[in-house]
Write a protein that holds these residues in place. Structure first.
Motif, PDB file in Angstrom:
ATOM      1  N   SER A 194       0.871  -1.173   0.000  1.00 11.51           N
ATOM      2  CA  SER A 194       0.000   0.000   0.000  1.00 11.51           C
ATOM      3  C   SER A 194       0.907   1.221   0.000  1.00 11.51           C
ATOM      4  CB  SER A 194      -0.908  -0.009   1.228  1.00 11.51           C
ATOM      5  OG  SER A 194      -0.115  -0.054   2.393  1.00 11.51           O
ATOM      6  N   ARG A 195       0.337   2.415   0.059  1.00 18.55           N
ATOM      7  CA  ARG A 195       1.177   3.610   0.051  1.00 18.55           C
ATOM      8  C   ARG A 195       1.925   3.758   1.363  1.00 18.55           C
ATOM      9  NH1 ARG A 195      -1.559   8.766  -3.086  1.00 18.55           N
ATOM     10  NH2 ARG A 195      -2.108   7.563  -4.910  1.00 18.55           N
TER      11      ARG A 195
ATOM     12  N   TRP B  65     -12.028   9.982  -4.820  1.00 23.71           N
ATOM     13  CA  TRP B  65     -11.452   9.388  -6.036  1.00 23.71           C
ATOM     14  C   TRP B  65     -10.056   8.825  -5.801  1.00 23.71           C
ATOM     15  CZ3 TRP B  65     -13.346   8.725 -11.052  1.00 23.71           C
ATOM     16  CH2 TRP B  65     -14.682   9.156 -11.242  1.00 23.71           C
ATOM     17  N   VAL B  66      -9.356   9.334  -4.791  1.00 30.21           N
ATOM     18  CA  VAL B  66      -8.031   8.761  -4.508  1.00 30.21           C
ATOM     19  C   VAL B  66      -8.204   7.314  -4.073  1.00 30.21           C
ATOM     20  CG1 VAL B  66      -6.004   8.896  -3.025  1.00 30.21           C
ATOM     21  CG2 VAL B  66      -6.991  10.992  -3.968  1.00 30.21           C
ATOM     22  N   GLU B  67      -9.188   7.087  -3.206  1.00 33.28           N
ATOM     23  CA  GLU B  67      -9.428   5.703  -2.781  1.00 33.28           C
ATOM     24  C   GLU B  67      -9.867   4.835  -3.944  1.00 33.28           C
ATOM     25  OE1 GLU B  67     -12.105   5.501   0.524  1.00 33.28           O
ATOM     26  OE2 GLU B  67     -10.708   6.584   1.829  1.00 33.28           O
ATOM     27  N   GLU B  68     -10.672   5.424  -4.830  1.00 31.93           N
ATOM     28  CA  GLU B  68     -11.175   4.650  -5.958  1.00 31.93           C
ATOM     29  C   GLU B  68     -10.065   4.209  -6.908  1.00 31.93           C
ATOM     30  OE1 GLU B  68     -14.102   3.501  -6.716  1.00 31.93           O
ATOM     31  OE2 GLU B  68     -15.359   4.474  -5.197  1.00 31.93           O
ATOM     32  N   THR B  69      -9.015   5.032  -6.998  1.00 34.25           N
ATOM     33  CA  THR B  69      -7.988   4.753  -8.005  1.00 34.25           C
ATOM     34  C   THR B  69      -6.780   4.040  -7.426  1.00 34.25           C
ATOM     35  OG1 THR B  69      -7.161   6.984  -7.634  1.00 34.25           O
ATOM     36  CG2 THR B  69      -8.604   6.664  -9.526  1.00 34.25           C
ATOM     37  N   THR B  70      -6.843   3.688  -6.160  1.00 29.91           N
ATOM     38  CA  THR B  70      -5.708   2.987  -5.564  1.00 29.91           C
ATOM     39  C   THR B  70      -6.140   1.621  -5.065  1.00 29.91           C
ATOM     40  OG1 THR B  70      -6.128   4.178  -3.516  1.00 29.91           O
ATOM     41  CG2 THR B  70      -4.398   5.035  -4.940  1.00 29.91           C
ATOM     42  N   ASN B  71      -5.145   0.790  -4.889  1.00 26.54           N
ATOM     43  CA  ASN B  71      -5.383  -0.606  -4.587  1.00 26.54           C
ATOM     44  C   ASN B  71      -4.579  -0.946  -3.340  1.00 26.54           C
ATOM     45  OD1 ASN B  71      -5.549  -3.363  -4.572  1.00 26.54           O
ATOM     46  ND2 ASN B  71      -4.501  -3.672  -6.529  1.00 26.54           N
ATOM     47  N   ASP B  72      -5.229  -0.900  -2.182  1.00 24.68           N
ATOM     48  CA  ASP B  72      -4.491  -1.078  -0.941  1.00 24.68           C
ATOM     49  C   ASP B  72      -4.079  -2.512  -0.675  1.00 24.68           C
ATOM     50  OD1 ASP B  72      -3.960   1.391  -0.016  1.00 24.68           O
ATOM     51  OD2 ASP B  72      -5.843   1.612   1.086  1.00 24.68           O
ATOM     52  N   GLY B  73      -4.660  -3.428  -1.394  1.00 26.40           N
ATOM     53  CA  GLY B  73      -4.302  -4.821  -1.154  1.00 26.40           C
ATOM     54  C   GLY B  73      -3.453  -5.388  -2.268  1.00 26.40           C
ATOM     55  N   ALA B  74      -2.589  -4.564  -2.844  1.00 27.34           N
ATOM     56  CA  ALA B  74      -1.785  -5.031  -3.970  1.00 27.34           C
ATOM     57  C   ALA B  74      -0.833  -6.132  -3.511  1.00 27.34           C
ATOM     58  CB  ALA B  74      -1.001  -3.870  -4.573  1.00 27.34           C
ATOM     59  N   VAL B  75      -0.829  -7.221  -4.241  1.00 29.44           N
ATOM     60  CA  VAL B  75      -0.090  -8.412  -3.816  1.00 29.44           C
ATOM     61  C   VAL B  75       1.192  -8.556  -4.623  1.00 29.44           C
ATOM     62  CG1 VAL B  75      -0.170 -10.936  -3.773  1.00 29.44           C
ATOM     63  CG2 VAL B  75      -2.184  -9.591  -3.139  1.00 29.44           C
TER      64      VAL B  75
END
Lengths: 1009, 473
Positions: free
Chosen positions: A265-266, A309-319
């Protein structure tokens, strides 16, 4: 005649091979002093004979055929202090067991310069070695990413946090203004291509280094000064990064299988978007502020919701996950290393990912005592799924995150992306990322063939031929229904870039001992390098059906392009290393190199270096101090070069275009026949020590003066050109590097190390090109950078923000008060942007001070380690803040949440001016309002793991088992409270619409059997 | 045998080790050609002329920015800031770092560089065709300098230094790399000389293609040029050459819309050709003007109201009745998809109006009556029922505004007449645009913003460059 000559040569070469009658065998074990672990693979050398062997899987080494006598036996192993002792060899079997101690500083390691390994003690240059375990099993997509904080003297900035991005490495500051500042990369002794091989700059950065599997890397050595980079002198100004890959070794075949998996995540949340209620409130206020009374409540769609929109365009569970297998072993004549790896990483921005499959085979075969041949092959396939990241593109999800206002619903009621009337002229990235393609694939094949001829005990000739084949295939598909290509019913752009780099390198190494005290090593190197690039691009429009993204399925051929370029380098180098006992060493080098980037009269340059090292503890005075185990001083001075500029710049050329479908001719390059090498003179002085058998460290001061800079000298635009490359200008980098490592506790069960490194770099431009009047030309890039005499390269130089006028909410900037004579007598504030003066903002884009602290605890196989990275003395600029902090200008776009703190009535002390529709007196234009201190601390690595002891593994078939947790960038502290973005930005200092650095939590397991 | 292999190989190796092969260091130049090689045939020179046209085609010159900018900087149009484009022009917020200023400056000088390669060529060629090509180069050099002096000269700025024209450049890759600004008068004189040289060298027989500058285009541009220098006899004479050629007509009302929509037409003297492979992407003229995901440039209510209800030119404007009820110049720029609208650099109607203005301003004998007659002829040809009662310069200007709206004239036409830039109501509907001067005042003639700033990069590179009035940094 020829035959006669041959036979003479034959005899001459045979002469040193003397034959002894009586021989003995040396054998024994090598173990870790504190854990008792068997050190498989440790090297045992009989120094005088230049022979030796390795410790096999049983922990035993065996060297045969040793003439009876007394020898220095040196035992070395990566990560341990080298042990040397005198051993008497009698006829028959001799036993010598060795216990080794962990070495934190690497003082006794071997330095891999790429053209021969040199004992660190005899090495007079500045080099830092980073061991492979730092790269293995870490969640980095590009191995050079892991160099950050690992060694003093270099900064590593990611071009973006998107997996696979180019890592911008600067060694000891910035040594040029306009020529390349990236170091030279060398893999297994051969210069290779680095940077990016992709054409598109609009889409995510994709570096060639991401094609390497970090698990295949034995070590990385960073060469920093003139003596260290001497074998690459003509390209050594920016430093050299020498990557050594794993090779086979004698002994039972060891297998390793490892797997790791993590989520990303960020690391830092970044600016937050403004909520819808605040937005509406400001919207209502700012129209009357501009005198308008006739306005709509809101002219954009709004269903009453509040959307982030920041939440919409990011992927906090990127594996991300990585799976590697390797086998390593060999006989006395043939050694091999074979590996395969698969790595995948999802980016933090929706729709981005990297996938790599790689394999390596390394085989060495010794035909006899003279001929040894080895071949190393690395093949990889790397695919990046990126996005339009390189700027303010309508389809850039990072842009959309901030540019879409909170009143616009990203989704329809059924959850599908909303591609109806959005009220702002950009595209919904939820749809774009789902339906478009921004794919880059790199096929890399790096083959390195080496022939070694051990012509005599003291004469070694090596010939290497390497081909680095890098083909990058890009595909940009725009769907026909929505987005960039909707007007022409979709489009496909295919780009193919093929880069072939071959190097032929010949090294002759001759050892000559004048007597017992004076030893010389001579090396002659010749190197030829040719790089050929071929590329083409084709675009078709009109997609037949959704998801068909080949050119064949487009209706209309639209555009084609293609080009071929090449460059070549040829060089001859001589190196002499001299050692007096084990006390005094010196290096001298000379290199003569030609480069096709310059006209034939200016092509060749001469480069040289001298180095001196003195081992203080060989003197009784220092040895008798008692506490000092080891101390050495070394210094070097020399001249290196830089030719990293565009191709064919010396030639005056015209280029070609098209007008109305007919070929047209345009002026393209003004040319400069006098163009030649940029050079740097570097001085390096260092002290290295170990005391109390616990504390090791080093201190280095350096200074590098670059001159004849390959400067892109701005021309008056009335010439029809913007610049001409000339050799003018000077700058220097100077600084200090410190390393300390303390072994606090060292017992059989428990050990605790703490350490750290520190770098200070001072960069300053001392001479600039001059204009017709002899005055230095001020070099600005855009509105913010400047190269000015007396300041660092890329010093921030802009209008100084003076806050908001409490009386009326006006933006204020500083301006100089100038008296009648033109002298500046003070400063005052102004609300007129055009009147504001420009000021040096006191910092540049790269940190002046940086380094890391690290610690490691070991307890019976359990271990924990941590690295805290720090960087100080630089500033970062929010390049897009003019949109999100427009104070009424650009208000159709989303704003930062911090804009809520605004001036509303007299007396208000606010961060932001009164919002006025259309903007408040240019308040959103470039100024120090958007410039922040980048100073920060970051917990870069936190690793906790367990090495299952060998006795517990008995009967399982396993020889090693390691499980671990690794946290990356878990914690960040930025000292500037007003900085919300991540302080780690690309090397140019701008926070752009890029993916910031990632925080990851990774779990892994590694098995040896 | 094995031993021979073992020992000959190293010897050979050592032998070749230190022998270089020089061709390794000889780079190939496959995309570009050394300048002296490239300028030797008629074809090469023609290619360079097309190259200059290619540069003029750029979105930062006639392709968009300088062709619509002067309308945005006037009462004809304004920016909504929808994609943050043309906001600077609409608000007169110029700074030395604006891309608008830098792009205009850099690219016109590049056109001049290409023209100078042709003019100063050492090919030794001659003949009518050669003369015509060199004439084209003179004309392009004049046209580029004329644009530069209009944007950057201090002629319309109160207190502006008459010495602050622009450098007049006549050489390429030799001579002064750091030229100072030539006096305004010198620049205008040189432009006139270059146009005249072009007219002398060129021949109408080569006017085969309206997409390249030709003889009659040069005469038309001369009629425009002399309005700026106030030489009305010369303006009338140049216009008469075009009018009397019989090649051109005023398009009748019934055909006006289709003429604009269909590319080249009988009223066109010189237009820049755009085909789909020019690939301007989104940076095409129509996309900034029509309703699109750019669509920053809207026509003002004031412009719309200036047309008579019967005037077909009003039909070139589209009034959107939904949303913000914006008015857009859809008729002159049709293709916002790929941007294949040709850009008219000079049209017959302008030459007609140039003559009318020259007559009105010369004002000798029956000049004003003739001017009145000319503008009434034009107005009638456009279907307007308006009949002008006089031939005063401002009356001609009013008709000129109607005919040449959105073709890059309005700001300069007002400036040439010494008029303020009015700031009329810009939109009848809701919402607002981005305009200068905060509220509704006009930009007074003589304001420093009647000239663009010299771009920062030029100021830094060239010690002899002097900044315009009012721009400090």
């Amino acid at each position: 005649m020829f035959k006669k000559l041959l036979s003479v040569a034959f005899i001459v070469m045979l002469a040193p091979l003397s034959v002894m009658a009586q021989t003995g065998v040396l054998t024994g074990t090598v173990t870790d002093q504190s854990t008792g672990e068997l050190l498989t693979g440790a090297s045992v050398q009989i120094v005088e004979l230049q022979t030796g062997g390795f410790v096999g899987i049983d922990g035993v080494y065996r060297v045969t055929n040793i003439p009876v006598g007394s020898y220095t036996v040196r035992v070395s192993y990566v990560g341990y202090r080298t042990e040397s002792s005198t051993v008497n060899i009698a006829a028959g079997e001799n036993t010598y067991d060795v216990q080794m101690r962990l070495d934190a500083t690497g003082l006794d390691e071997v330095v891999v310069t790429g053209v021969g390994n040199i004992e660190r003690q005899a090495f007079t240059g500045a080099a830092s070695t980073v061991r492979g375990d730092r790269f293995a099993n870490v969640p980095v997509s590009s191995v050079d990413q892991a160099l950050r904080g690992a060694a003093p003297g270099l900064t590593v900035n990611a071009a973006t946090g998107t997996p696979g991005a180019v890592q911008q490495i600067r060694i000891r500051g910035i040594s040029s203004v306009n020529a390349g500042v990236a170091p030279l990369f060398v893999i297994d002794g051969v210069p290779v291509v680095s940077g990016s091989n992709a054409s598109s700059t609009a889409t995510s950065s994709f570096g060639i280094m991401s094609s390497l599997n970090p698990n295949d890397i034995e070590s990385i050595t960073v060469l920093k000064d003139a003596a260290a980079t001497a074998p690459y002198g003509a390209r050594g100004s920016n430093g050299v990064i020498v990557i050594t890959t794993k090779q086979g070794r004698q002994g039972r075949t060891e297998y390793n299988a490892s797997y790791q998996r993590g989520v990303n995540s960020r690391a830092v949340d970044g600016e937050q978007p403004m909520d819808v209620n605040t937005r509406l409130e400001i919207f209502q206020q700012m129209f009357p502020n501009n005198g308008y009374t006739n306005f709509a409540a809101i002219s954009q769609p709004w269903d009453g919701g509040d959307y982030n929109w920041v939440e919409e365009t990011t992927n906090d569970g990127a594996v991300q996950q990585d799976f590697s297998l390797s086998a390593r072993g060999g006989t006395q004549t043939t050694n091999f290393y074979i590996s395969g790896g698969a790595f995948t990483q999802e980016g933090h921005t929706i729709g981005s990912s990297l996938e790599r499959m790689s394999g390596k085979v390394d085989v060495t075969h010794r035909f006899d005592d003279v001929v040894r041949i080895s071949n190393s092959m690395q093949g990889s396939f790397t695919e990046q799924d990126g996005y339009l990241e390189g700027g303010g593109f309508f389809g850039n999800p990072n842009l959309a995150g901030y540019f879409f206002p909170a009143n616009i619903n990203p989704r329809n009621e059924d959850g599908t992306p909303n591609i109806g009337t959005l009220g702002v002229p950009i595209f919904n990235p939820l749809y774009i990322q789902e339906n478009d393609l921004n794919r880059k694939r790199t096929y890399r094949f790096l083959n390195n063939t080496r022939l070694e001829l051990n012509l005599a005990d003291n004469l070694l000739v090596t010939s290497r031929f390497s081909v680095d084949f890098v083909e990058t295939v890009e595909k940009y598909y725009r769907n026909r229904a929505y987005g960039d290509a909707v007007n022409f019913n979709g489009s496909v752009n295919d780009i193919n870039n093929r880069n072939i780099n071959w190097v032929w390198q010949n090294i002759a190494q001759y050892l000559w001992n004048l007597d017992a005290n004076n030893a010389f090593t001579f090396r002659l190197i010749s190197e030829t390098q040719k790089n050929t690039y071929e590329g083409f691009s084709a675009t078709g429009r009109g997609i037949a059906a959704d998801g068909l993204f080949n050119l064949n399925t487009t209706a209309t051929p639209f555009a084609v392009g293609g080009e071929t370029t090449d460059w070549g380098i040829q060089s001859f180098t001589g190196l002499v290393n001299y050692g007096f006992r084990e006390k005094l060493y010196s290096d001298v080098s000379f290199r003569y190199e030609g480069n096709s980037r310059f006209a034939s009269d200016e092509r060749w340059g001469s480069f040289w270096s001298v180095g001196l090292a003195y081992v203080l503890t060989e003197e009784d005075f220092f040895r008798n101090l008692g506490f000092l185990d080891y101390a050495r001083v070394r210094t070097s001075y020399g001249k290196t070069g830089n030719a990293s500029i565009g191709l064919n710049l010396y030639q005056a050329t015209v280029g070609f275009g098209a007008y109305a479908g007919q070929p047209s001719i345009l002026n393209s390059n003004l040319g400069n026949q006098a163009l030649t090498w940029e050079t740097a003179n570097s001085l390096d002085i260092a002290l290295e020590f170990e005391m109390f058998e616990r504390l090791t460290g080093s201190a280095t001061v350096f200074r590098k003066d670059s001159e004849n800079l390959l400067f892109s000298v701005p021309l008056s635009r009335t010439t029809g050109h913007t610049a001409q490359t000339q050799n003018v200008g000077e700058l220097f980098n100077q600084g200090l590097e410190l390393e300390l490592n303390l072994n606090l506790v060292r017992s059989r069960d428990f050990s605790w190390n703490v350490g750290g490194n520190y770098t200070f770099v001072d960069n300053e431009v001392t001479k600039l090109p001059v204009d017709g009047d002899g005055n230095p030309i001020t070099i600005t890039t855009g509105t913010r950078y400047i190269a000015v005499e007396g300041y660092a390269v890329n010093t921030w130089y802009m209008r100084s923000w003076a806050g908001v006028d409490p009386d009326n909410g006006d933006p204020l900037w500083l301006k100089d008060i100038v008296d009648a004579d033109g002298n500046v007598t003070g400063q005052e504030t102004t609300n007129n942007y055009n009147e504001a003066s420009l000021y040096d903002q006191g910092a540049a884009a790269l940190p002046r001070v940086f380094g890391s602290f690290n610690t490691r605890l070991d307890f019976r196989g359990f271990y924990a380690s941590a690295t805290m990275y720090y960087a100080f003395g630089y500033k970062v600029y929010d390049d897009w803040a003019g949109f999100q902090r427009g104070d009424g200008r650009n208000f159709i776009w989303g704003q930062y949440a911090r804009q809520a703190d605004r001036w509303q009535q007299p007396g208000d002390i606010a961060e932001n001016p009164l919002p006025v529709w259309g903007g408040n007196k240019n308040s959103s234009l470039g100024s120090s309002r958007f410039l922040y201190d980048g100073d920060h601390l970051r917990l870069q690595d936190l690793r906790i793991g367990y090495n299952v002891p060998a006795n517990l593994l008995q009967g399982t078939g396993l020889s090693g088992l390691n499980v671990y947790f690794l946290g990356t960038n878990l914690w960040t502290y930025a000292f500037d409270e007003s900085l919300n973005h991540d302080p780690a930005v690309p090397a140019d200092g701008f926070t752009a619409l890029l993916t910031p650095p990632l925080k990851s939590y990774t779990f892994g397991v590694s098995l040896n059997f | 045998m094995k031993n021979i292999f073992k020992f000959t190989l190293p010897l050979l190796l050592v032998a070749v080790m230190f022998s270089g092969c020089d061709d390794i260091l000889e780079p190939s130049v496959d995309q570009a050609v050394p300048t002296e090689v490239a300028v030797s045939t008629i074809g090469d020179l023609q290619g360079l002329i097309l190259g200059a046209h290619d540069l003029l085609n750029s979105a930062v010159l006639y392709g968009r920015d300088i062709h619509v900018g002067p309308d945005v900087m006037s009462d004809n149009a304004f920016s909504t800031g929808s994609s943050n484009r043309f906001v600077i022009q609409s608000q007169f917020d110029f700074t030395t770092q604006n891309a608008y200023s830098a792009n205009t400056w850099n690219n016109f000088y590049r056109v001049i560089a290409v023209a100078n390669i042709v003019i100063n060529n050492q090919s030794g060629l001659s003949g009518d065709e050669y003369d015509n090509i060199v004439g084209q180069a003179y004309a392009l050099r004049a046209l580029a300098h004329m644009n530069l002096i209009k944007f950057f000269g201090q002629q319309w700025v109160t207190g502006g230094d008459p010495n602050l024209g622009v450098p007049y450049v006549t050489t390429y890759a030799e001579g002064n790399n750091y030229p100072a600004r030539d006096p305004i008068a010198t620049v205008w004189t040189n432009i006139g000389n270059d146009f005249q040289m072009a007219a002398d060298l060129m021949d109408p027989q080569f006017d085969t293609n309206v997409g390249a500058i030709g003889y009659y285009a040069v005469k038309g541009l001369q009629s425009r040029y002399y309005l700026y220098t106030g030489d009305f006899d010369a303006a009338i004479a140049a216009a008469d050459v075009v009018i009397n050629s019989g090649n051109y007509t005023l398009v009748p009302a019934a055909n006006l819309l289709s003429t604009w929509a269909s590319g080249t037409g009988p009223n066109s003297l010189f237009e820049l050709v755009f085909i789909d492979t020019d690939n301007p992407g989104f940076d095409n003229m129509a996309r900034i003007i029509r309703r699109s995901n750019y669509g920053d440039v809207e026509a003002t209510q004031d412009l719309y109201d200036a047309y008579d209800a019967d005037d077909v030119r009003r039909d070139l404007l589209t009034v959107h009745t939904d949303g913000n009820q914006e008015i857009r110049m859809t008729g002159k720029y049709v293709d916002d998809l790929v941007g294949t609208d040709n850009i008219r650099v000079i049209r017959y109607a302008e030459v007609w109006l140039n003559k009318a203005e020259a007559l009105a301003r010369r004002n000798q004998g029956g000049d004003r009556a003739e001017a009145q007659s000319m503008i009434n002829t034009l107005s009638a040809a456009r279907g307007s029922s308006r009949v002008y009662a006089d031939g005063e310069p401002l009356t001609v200007l009013a008709e000129r505004r109607l005919e040449l709206a959105f073709e890059g004239h309005r700001f300069f036409d007002l400036a040439r007449h010494g008029l303020d830039i009015p700031n009329p109501p810009i939109r009848a509907g809701v919402g607002a645009g981005l305009r200068f001067n905060d509220n509704n005042g006009a930009l007074e003639f003589g304001d420093y913003r009647f000239a663009l700033p010299i771009p920062n990069a030029e100021m830094n590179a060239n010690p002899n460059m002097v900044q315009n009035e009012g721009y400090l940094n």
